[in-house]
Design a protein around this motif. Structure first.
Motif, short mmCIF file in Angstrom:
data_model
loop_
_atom_site.label_atom_id
_atom_site.label_comp_id
_atom_site.label_asym_id
_atom_site.label_seq_id
_atom_site.Cartn_x
_atom_site.Cartn_y
_atom_site.Cartn_z
N UNK A 147 -6.26 -4.57 3.54
CA UNK A 147 -7.15 -5.35 2.69
C UNK A 147 -8.42 -5.60 3.19
N UNK A 148 -9.52 -5.16 2.71
CA UNK A 148 -10.77 -5.59 3.01
C UNK A 148 -11.22 -6.49 2.23
N UNK A 149 -11.51 -7.94 2.49
CA UNK A 149 -11.89 -8.84 1.50
C UNK A 149 -13.17 -9.32 1.82
N UNK A 150 -13.92 -9.48 0.62
CA UNK A 150 -15.54 -9.95 0.80
C UNK A 150 -15.98 -10.10 -0.73
N UNK A 151 -16.69 -11.54 -0.77
CA UNK A 151 -17.13 -11.73 -2.11
C UNK A 151 -16.06 -12.13 -3.08
N UNK A 152 -15.96 -11.42 -4.35
CA UNK A 152 -14.89 -11.55 -5.13
C UNK A 152 -14.07 -10.48 -5.30
N UNK A 153 -13.94 -9.73 -4.25
CA UNK A 153 -13.08 -8.50 -4.20
C UNK A 153 -12.24 -8.41 -3.22
N UNK A 154 -10.89 -7.56 -3.49
CA UNK A 154 -10.15 -7.10 -2.42
C UNK A 154 -10.12 -5.63 -2.64
N UNK A 155 -10.34 -4.84 -1.53
CA UNK A 155 -10.16 -3.56 -1.57
C UNK A 155 -8.83 -3.31 -0.80
N UNK A 156 -8.04 -2.45 -1.61
CA UNK A 156 -6.60 -1.96 -0.74
C UNK A 156 -6.44 -0.72 -0.50
N UNK A 157 -6.10 -0.39 0.71
CA UNK A 157 -5.95 1.16 1.20
C UNK A 157 -4.44 1.07 1.77
N UNK A 158 -3.83 2.09 1.35
CA UNK A 158 -2.38 2.20 1.44
C UNK A 158 -2.29 3.56 2.12
N UNK A 159 -1.09 3.69 3.01
CA UNK A 159 -0.73 4.88 3.61
C UNK A 159 0.71 5.07 3.87
N UNK A 160 1.39 5.90 3.75
CA UNK A 160 2.88 6.07 3.59
C UNK A 160 3.37 7.07 4.54
N UNK A 161 4.28 6.80 5.57
CA UNK A 161 4.73 7.83 6.58
C UNK A 161 6.21 7.73 6.04
N UNK A 162 6.56 8.89 5.59
CA UNK A 162 8.00 8.84 5.01
C UNK A 162 8.91 9.22 5.93
N UNK A 163 10.02 8.48 6.27
CA UNK A 163 10.91 8.74 7.27
C UNK A 163 12.55 9.00 6.94
N UNK A 164 12.71 9.16 5.86
CA UNK A 164 14.00 9.37 5.25
C UNK A 164 14.72 10.63 6.06
N UNK A 165 15.81 10.87 6.46
CA UNK A 165 15.99 11.95 7.12
C UNK A 165 16.23 13.35 6.31
N UNK A 166 16.43 13.09 5.06
CA UNK A 166 16.62 14.26 4.11
C UNK A 166 15.57 14.11 2.89
N UNK A 167 15.35 15.43 2.28
CA UNK A 167 14.24 15.33 1.17
C UNK A 167 14.63 14.44 -0.01
N UNK A 168 13.75 13.75 -0.59
CA UNK A 168 14.06 12.91 -1.77
C UNK A 168 13.09 13.01 -2.76
N UNK A 169 13.49 12.82 -4.02
CA UNK A 169 12.24 12.87 -5.10
C UNK A 169 12.01 11.55 -5.13
N UNK A 170 10.51 11.21 -5.15
CA UNK A 170 10.11 9.68 -5.06
C UNK A 170 9.19 9.76 -6.65
#
Length: 170
Positions: A147-170
């Motif tokens: 989260x980068x917060x300044x003034x009247x805004x919150x910028x959100x950056x998201x990253x995911x590293x999937x760890x489930x041991x078998x393939x899965x439809x998300x």
């Protein structure tokens, strides 16, 4: 690359933003600033069903304009017939958390803040690492939120590293 972009954003916001007050104590971070839109106050803490660290309430001129009590402000996942993360526990009314916050790091104007108050902040960067679990208790993903917060805004950056041991439809 992400760090360079955040530093660039910090430099740009430092030129344009007025000073904010930032308080970080007992796991609650409050950012308050007078802006052209009015006085904004943003409260970050562990919240939602799984007690993930994110923005909890946002006020404009002391009026609540956004609350994590009524929304997932960080995205949940639906995979293999089950919701997880954010406001979602295991299906069929389970009570075991499907996610938790592993780590929180707060930077105010490029200096780490572990607790206390800063009265002339320009930019606040909050790095959060969550772990998300599937219904069988196996790790589904590591979630990295900035989260980068300044003034009247919150910028959100998201990253995911999937760890489930078998393939899965998300």
């Amino acid at each position: 690359m992400k760090k360079n972009l955040i530093l660039l954003l910090f430099a740009l916001c430092s030129l344009a933003a007025s000073a904010a007050k930032v308080t970080y104590s007992n796991g609650v971070l409050t950012f308050s600033e007078n802006t052209e839109s009015g006085e904004i106050r943003m409260v970050f803490q562990k919240c939602m069903t799984n007690k993930l660290f994110t923005f909890y309430n946002i006020y404009l001129d002391n009026k609540l304009v956004n609350s994590a009590a009524s929304s997932d402000n960080i995205g949940p996942f639906f995979a293999g017939g089950a919701w997880m993360g954010g406001n979602h526990n295991t299906p069929q009314g389970g009570s075991k958390p499907s996610a938790f916050t592993r780590e929180v790091k707060v930077m105010v104007d490029d200096a780490e803040l572990t607790s206390g108050t800063v009265n002339d902040a320009k930019v606040v960067t909050i790095d959060v690492r969550n772990e998300i679990f599937y219904t069988d208790d196996k790790k589904f993903a590591d979630e990295y939120i900035t989260y980068v917060v300044s003034g009247n805004s919150i910028e959100v950056w998201a990253e995911h590293a999937f760890r489930y041991p078998s393939p899965m439809f998300v």
